[in-house]
Motif scaffolding. Structure first.
Motif, mmCIF file in Angstrom:
data_model
loop_
_atom_site.group_PDB
_atom_site.id
_atom_site.type_symbol
_atom_site.label_atom_id
_atom_site.label_comp_id
_atom_site.label_asym_id
_atom_site.label_seq_id
_atom_site.Cartn_x
_atom_site.Cartn_y
_atom_site.Cartn_z
ATOM 1 N N GLN A 559 0.851 -1.187 0.000
ATOM 2 C CA GLN A 559 0.000 0.000 0.000
ATOM 3 C C GLN A 559 0.894 1.246 0.000
ATOM 4 O O GLN A 559 1.726 1.408 0.889
ATOM 5 N N LEU A 560 0.714 2.098 -0.991
ATOM 6 C CA LEU A 560 1.507 3.321 -1.061
ATOM 7 C C LEU A 560 1.056 4.312 0.005
ATOM 8 O O LEU A 560 -0.140 4.504 0.230
ATOM 9 N N GLN A 561 2.004 4.925 0.667
ATOM 10 C CA GLN A 561 1.720 5.956 1.672
ATOM 11 C C GLN A 561 1.873 7.336 1.007
ATOM 12 O O GLN A 561 2.841 8.051 1.209
ATOM 13 N N LYS A 562 0.889 7.681 0.184
ATOM 14 C CA LYS A 562 0.984 8.924 -0.587
ATOM 15 C C LYS A 562 0.756 10.143 0.299
ATOM 16 O O LYS A 562 -0.085 10.119 1.201
ATOM 17 N N GLN A 563 1.497 11.197 -0.007
ATOM 18 C CA GLN A 563 1.347 12.470 0.672
ATOM 19 C C GLN A 563 1.973 13.561 -0.192
ATOM 20 O O GLN A 563 2.830 13.268 -1.030
ATOM 21 N N PRO A 564 1.535 14.813 -0.042
ATOM 22 C CA PRO A 564 2.169 15.888 -0.830
ATOM 23 C C PRO A 564 3.641 16.015 -0.447
ATOM 24 O O PRO A 564 3.984 16.143 0.725
ATOM 25 N N ALA A 565 4.510 15.928 -1.456
ATOM 26 C CA ALA A 565 5.953 15.983 -1.200
ATOM 27 C C ALA A 565 6.627 16.851 -2.239
ATOM 28 O O ALA A 565 6.193 16.937 -3.394
ATOM 29 N N ASP A 566 7.710 17.516 -1.844
ATOM 30 C CA ASP A 566 8.512 18.341 -2.749
ATOM 31 C C ASP A 566 9.509 17.429 -3.460
ATOM 32 O O ASP A 566 10.475 16.949 -2.865
ATOM 33 N N LEU A 567 9.253 17.152 -4.752
ATOM 34 C CA LEU A 567 10.098 16.227 -5.512
ATOM 35 C C LEU A 567 11.535 16.735 -5.619
ATOM 36 O O LEU A 567 12.475 15.942 -5.659
ATOM 37 N N SER A 568 11.709 18.061 -5.684
ATOM 38 C CA SER A 568 13.060 18.620 -5.805
ATOM 39 C C SER A 568 13.896 18.286 -4.567
ATOM 40 O O SER A 568 15.068 17.920 -4.668
ATOM 41 N N GLU A 569 13.280 18.397 -3.381
ATOM 42 C CA GLU A 569 14.005 18.084 -2.150
ATOM 43 C C GLU A 569 14.378 16.605 -2.088
ATOM 44 O O GLU A 569 15.496 16.245 -1.708
ATOM 45 N N LEU A 570 13.421 15.714 -2.470
ATOM 46 C CA LEU A 570 13.697 14.270 -2.451
ATOM 47 C C LEU A 570 14.839 13.932 -3.393
ATOM 48 O O LEU A 570 15.733 13.149 -3.063
ATOM 49 N N LEU A 571 14.823 14.525 -4.594
ATOM 50 C CA LEU A 571 15.862 14.252 -5.584
ATOM 51 C C LEU A 571 17.214 14.761 -5.097
ATOM 52 O O LEU A 571 18.230 14.065 -5.225
ATOM 53 N N GLN A 572 17.232 15.970 -4.514
ATOM 54 C CA GLN A 572 18.498 16.546 -4.051
ATOM 55 C C GLN A 572 19.125 15.686 -2.950
ATOM 56 O O GLN A 572 20.347 15.478 -2.920
ATOM 57 N N ASP A 573 18.298 15.128 -2.036
ATOM 58 C CA ASP A 573 18.813 14.263 -0.966
ATOM 59 C C ASP A 573 19.520 13.042 -1.530
ATOM 60 O O ASP A 573 20.627 12.679 -1.110
ATOM 61 N N ILE A 574 18.887 12.384 -2.495
ATOM 62 C CA ILE A 574 19.465 11.158 -3.067
ATOM 63 C C ILE A 574 20.733 11.487 -3.844
ATOM 64 O O ILE A 574 21.741 10.769 -3.767
ATOM 65 N N VAL A 575 20.707 12.572 -4.630
ATOM 66 C CA VAL A 575 21.880 12.946 -5.431
ATOM 67 C C VAL A 575 23.077 13.235 -4.518
ATOM 68 O O VAL A 575 24.214 12.819 -4.801
ATOM 69 N N ASN A 576 22.838 13.921 -3.393
ATOM 70 C CA ASN A 576 23.926 14.200 -2.439
ATOM 71 C C ASN A 576 24.540 12.909 -1.896
ATOM 72 O O ASN A 576 25.751 12.814 -1.691
ATOM 73 N N ASP A 577 23.678 11.878 -1.661
ATOM 74 C CA ASP A 577 24.179 10.591 -1.164
ATOM 75 C C ASP A 577 25.026 9.883 -2.206
ATOM 76 O O ASP A 577 25.965 9.134 -1.873
ATOM 77 N N PHE A 578 24.721 10.072 -3.477
ATOM 78 C CA PHE A 578 25.400 9.339 -4.541
ATOM 79 C C PHE A 578 26.691 10.012 -5.009
ATOM 80 O O PHE A 578 27.500 9.378 -5.690
ATOM 81 N N LYS A 579 26.864 11.304 -4.717
ATOM 82 C CA LYS A 579 28.028 12.024 -5.252
ATOM 83 C C LYS A 579 29.363 11.360 -4.893
ATOM 84 O O LYS A 579 30.246 11.226 -5.757
ATOM 85 N N PRO A 580 29.569 10.882 -3.614
ATOM 86 C CA PRO A 580 30.851 10.216 -3.308
ATOM 87 C C PRO A 580 31.091 8.967 -4.157
ATOM 88 O O PRO A 580 32.210 8.702 -4.577
ATOM 89 N N GLN A 581 30.032 8.182 -4.428
ATOM 90 C CA GLN A 581 30.190 6.966 -5.231
ATOM 91 C C GLN A 581 30.589 7.316 -6.661
ATOM 92 O O GLN A 581 31.409 6.630 -7.267
ATOM 93 N N TYR A 582 29.991 8.373 -7.202
ATOM 94 C CA TYR A 582 30.329 8.778 -8.568
ATOM 95 C C TYR A 582 31.761 9.306 -8.636
ATOM 96 O O TYR A 582 32.470 9.070 -9.618
ATOM 97 N N GLN A 583 32.187 10.044 -7.609
ATOM 98 C CA GLN A 583 33.566 10.568 -7.592
ATOM 99 C C GLN A 583 34.576 9.439 -7.484
ATOM 100 O O GLN A 583 35.662 9.495 -8.058
ATOM 101 N N LEU A 584 34.209 8.356 -6.765
ATOM 102 C CA LEU A 584 35.109 7.224 -6.569
ATOM 103 C C LEU A 584 35.316 6.449 -7.858
ATOM 104 O O LEU A 584 36.394 5.896 -8.089
ATOM 105 N N LYS A 585 34.332 6.408 -8.746
ATOM 106 C CA LYS A 585 34.414 5.533 -9.927
ATOM 107 C C LYS A 585 35.580 5.822 -10.857
ATOM 108 O O LYS A 585 36.284 4.863 -11.235
ATOM 109 N N PRO A 586 35.949 6.956 -11.394
ATOM 110 C CA PRO A 586 35.252 8.246 -11.326
ATOM 111 C C PRO A 586 34.217 8.372 -12.447
ATOM 112 O O PRO A 586 34.393 7.816 -13.535
ATOM 113 N N GLN A 587 33.155 9.185 -12.179
ATOM 114 C CA GLN A 587 32.110 9.434 -13.159
ATOM 115 C C GLN A 587 31.412 10.737 -12.767
ATOM 116 O O GLN A 587 31.130 10.950 -11.586
#
Length: 717
Positions: A559-587
């Motif tokens: 069951q999806l727990q839908k609620q109004p959310a700011d997609l930009s904030e969600l995307l920015q959080d995930i991208v910040n988490d991934f930046k170290p992995q991309y730098q390590l590759k490097p990519q």
């Protein structure tokens, strides 16, 4: 292209068609080509009168478009004089059309009407089907003349007649719609005006009629100006002027300059307004078009009012009024008198203001809306002068006119309702008549049916037998289909089990080998071996978790727990988490500027899972020193705003066949890739399941960067 066509003198149809096209897009070139052709012997009046007349006609049309009125008048007069009405009625009618066009350019409405009616009278005894285009042109000019006299009833009548006769001729059809739109605009019916202007504009775009496009842009600009939407009006008038200047028609160029001047004045840019209006006055004076010059001068008078030079404004407006009265241009006279009223009000010249109000109220083309405004101003003037009695009477007349206006509007609405009721009544009467005829026919059919009772019973019996037979066949087909579906389901289940076992076998085998090495003390680096064991256990845990999640989505358990959310904030959080992995590759990981406040009804954790899976996929499969590009934006999908998440990466890319299978479970585009890089093989399948559960869509296509682009579309809340 044109030179090739004109070289073939025997193909007159192609020559005429090419000339017509040039006349719309490049009248100067059309003029030169027609003059060259007229020198040829095979286009003389003795050998080919139709071609000779048409070439002279095209030359005159081109000269009118270029403002060479004297030359055009000579040709039109010559064609009119040499053709006898009894022998060459159609040619004489075409010549009167040219003369009416020239009269219209000089604002001579009486001459326009006289020549147009003369041409129509000449065509009365002719083949209506063959001459309907010529009649349409004459009706169109009649409509224009009545519009100049502010007689919008007759103007609309003749414009609609021109529209009926223009069916099949796109340029004339567009012109008629445009003409009707102008009349509705002048009558205050903006909705119908825009409808006809849009029809005209669409037709002209199809036929690439440049002058027609300019006319439509000009008239739509007028409506936007009247609605107070000045930036849109300015845009349309600028586009119209650009087309007019490319075609060289001074009449249209002057009008566009005048309209630009009006808009700039309304926007407070007095300098630009004066430049455009003075340019328009120069052109109209050169054309000897007094009505157009008067209109331009009334605009200039308003410029001087804005500059505070009221004496100069009054002088120019009086000159404009004299021109309008001499030209018998009632609509222009009305416009000039409104300017004079504004000037008198600014000068606080009460007597002059009252004079102009009385004259405006006496004019037949002053509508009810204008009348109530004039009475209101009159009441204000009397109140300021202390004459309370006259102020009361003027205010009383204002109320009376206002009631009359409301009554008129209500009457128009009642007429529309009455028309609708009449249509319904006629439809009901028609339906009743049809039913009566049907009853009579049924009685006749009944007699025929009585003679065929036996045949009917036989047919019914045969029908029952056939129905039973086909029903048995249908049952057999259903049974075969069910068996086939069961076999397919079993095959898919077996394939899934095979894929799962295959996916589990690889990490399990590696795990077993590492444990055996540790068990027999063969592994030289114990710490590294334990790391591999933990890695394989984590891989198994991820795989089992993905399989479990995929099965839950398939069975609609989650069951999806839908609620109004700011997609930009969600995307920015995930991208910040991934930046170290991309730098390590490097990519390189590039993210476009994110829109603020992009709110969408989603399950935040599931949306994050989409981003994580897509970035993991890109990180795993993109070559080192590659690039991943992420963006989030709002797009228009058939009039509906949607949020679009885009993840694009560089090489390697995939073929079309591979892209069509990329969301299948355990699918890997390159079987030679390491399963350590490929993850569980369920990430993209889970992405698709989450997106579909949100009512969205996800697609994969080839990326401009050389790799793959994933696009996720979600409905905005």
């Amino acid at each position: 292209m044109c030179s090739t066509v004109f070289a073939q003198d025997n193909n007159w149809t192609d020559v005429e068609k090419s000339l017509n096209q040039q006349l719309d897009s490049n009248p100067e070139l059309a003029l030169k080509q027609a003059q060259e052709l007229l020198k040829k012997e095979n286009y003389s009046p003795n050998q080919n009168r139709e071609a000779w007349f048409t070439l002279n006609e095209k030359i005159a049309h081109a000269q009118i478009n270029l403002g060479l009125f004297e030359e055009a008048e000579k040709i039109a007069g010559h064609l009119y004089q040499i053709h006898d009405a009894n022998v060459f009625a159609v040619y004489k009618a075409r010549a009167t059309l040219l003369q009416a066009m020239l009269a219209e350019r000089h604002n001579n409405t009486e001459q326009v009407q006289a020549k147009s009616k003369e041409g129509l009278a000449l065509l009365e005894q002719q083949d209506a089907q063959l001459q309907q285009t010529l009649k349409a042109d004459l009706y169109s000019l009649l409509s224009t003349s009545y519009r100049a006299l502010a007689d919008y009833g007759n103007a609309l009548k003749y414009a609609k007649l021109a529209l009926e006769l223009s069916e099949g001729d796109l340029p004339k059809l567009a012109r008629s719609h445009n003409q009707i739109g102008v009349i509705y605009d002048y009558s205050g019916n903006v909705e119908l005006a825009l409808k006809h202007h849009e029809l005209s504009l669409n037709i002209r775009r199809q036929s690439d009629n440049q002058q027609g496009l300019s006319d439509s842009l000009y008239n739509i600009g007028e409506i936007y100006r009247d609605m107070g939407r000045l930036p849109q009006a300015l845009k349309h008038f600028k586009q119209a002027l650009k087309v007019d200047e490319s075609l060289g028609n001074p009449y249209h160029i002057a009008n566009s300059h005048g309209k630009l001047g009006q808009v700039y004045l309304a926007m407070g840019d007095i300098k630009r307004a004066q430049e455009h209006i003075e340019h328009g006055i120069y052109i109209t004076n050169k054309m000897q078009a007094p009505s157009d010059a008067a209109w331009q001068m009334s605009n200039l008078a308003r410029v001087y009012v804005a500059k505070g030079e009221l004496y100069k404004a009054h002088e120019i407006a009086n000159d404009a009024l004299e021109l309008a009265i001499n030209a018998k241009a009632k609509r222009t006279e009305h416009t000039v008198r409104m300017a004079l009223l504004d000037i008198a009000m600014a000068q606080k010249n009460t007597a002059e203001a009252r004079t102009q109000i009385e004259l405006l109220l006496s004019m037949p083309n002053t509508g009810l809306q204008y009348q109530q405004e004039l009475h209101k101003i009159n009441a204000q003037l009397y109140e300021e002068s202390g004459d309370i009695t006259e102020a009361y009477l003027a205010l009383k007349r204002f109320v009376e006119v206002q009631k009359e206006l409301y009554s008129y509007i209500e009457k128009r609405q009642s007429e529309r309702v009455a028309q609708n009721v009449e249509v319904i009544r006629q439809e009901q009467a028609l339906s009743l008549l049809q039913k009566e005829k049907a009853l009579q026919q049924a009685q006749v059919d009944n007699l025929e049916l009585q003679r065929k009772v036996v045949v009917l019973f036989m047919l019914l019996f045969l029908g029952v037998v056939l129905m039973f037979y086909f029903r048995q066949i249908a049952k057999q087909k259903m049974a075969n289909l069910s068996a086939q579906m069961l076999a397919t389901n079993l095959k898919e289940k077996n394939q899934l089990l095979s894929d799962v076992s295959h996916e589990l076998r690889t990490p399990l085998a590696a795990l077993k080998l590492s444990i055996e090495l540790l068990e027999h003390n063969i592994e030289p680096d114990t710490e590294k071996a334990y790391g591999r064991v933990h890695s394989k256990i984590a891989q198994l845990d991820n795989l089992i978790g993905d399989i479990y999640r995929s099965a839950q989505y398939d069975n609609n358990v989650i069951q999806l727990q839908k609620q109004p959310a700011d997609l930009s904030e969600l995307l920015q959080d995930i991208v910040n988490d991934f930046k170290p992995q991309y730098q390590l590759k490097p990519q390189a990981l590039v993210i476009d500027p994110l829109p603020e406040g992009l709110i969408c009804e989603v399950d935040p954790e599931r949306f994050k899972q989409i981003i994580i899976n897509l970035l993991n996929n890109s990180l795993a499969y993109t070559y080192e020193n590659g690039e991943t590009h992420v963006s989030l934006q709002i797009i228009d999908c058939n009039g509906v705003n949607k949020a679009q998440l885009t993840v694009s990466d560089s090489e390697p890319g995939l073929s079309g066949a591979q892209l069509s299978k990329i969301f299948e479970r355990f699918y890997r585009a390159d079987s030679s890739r390491s399963r350590d890089l490929g993850g569980s093989g369920l990430g993209l399948a889970i992405c698709k399941q989450i997106v579909l559960a949100h009512g969205g869509e996800i697609v994969a296509e080839q990326s401009e960067l050389g790799g793959v682009t994933f696009k996720v579309l979600l409905n905005l809340s």
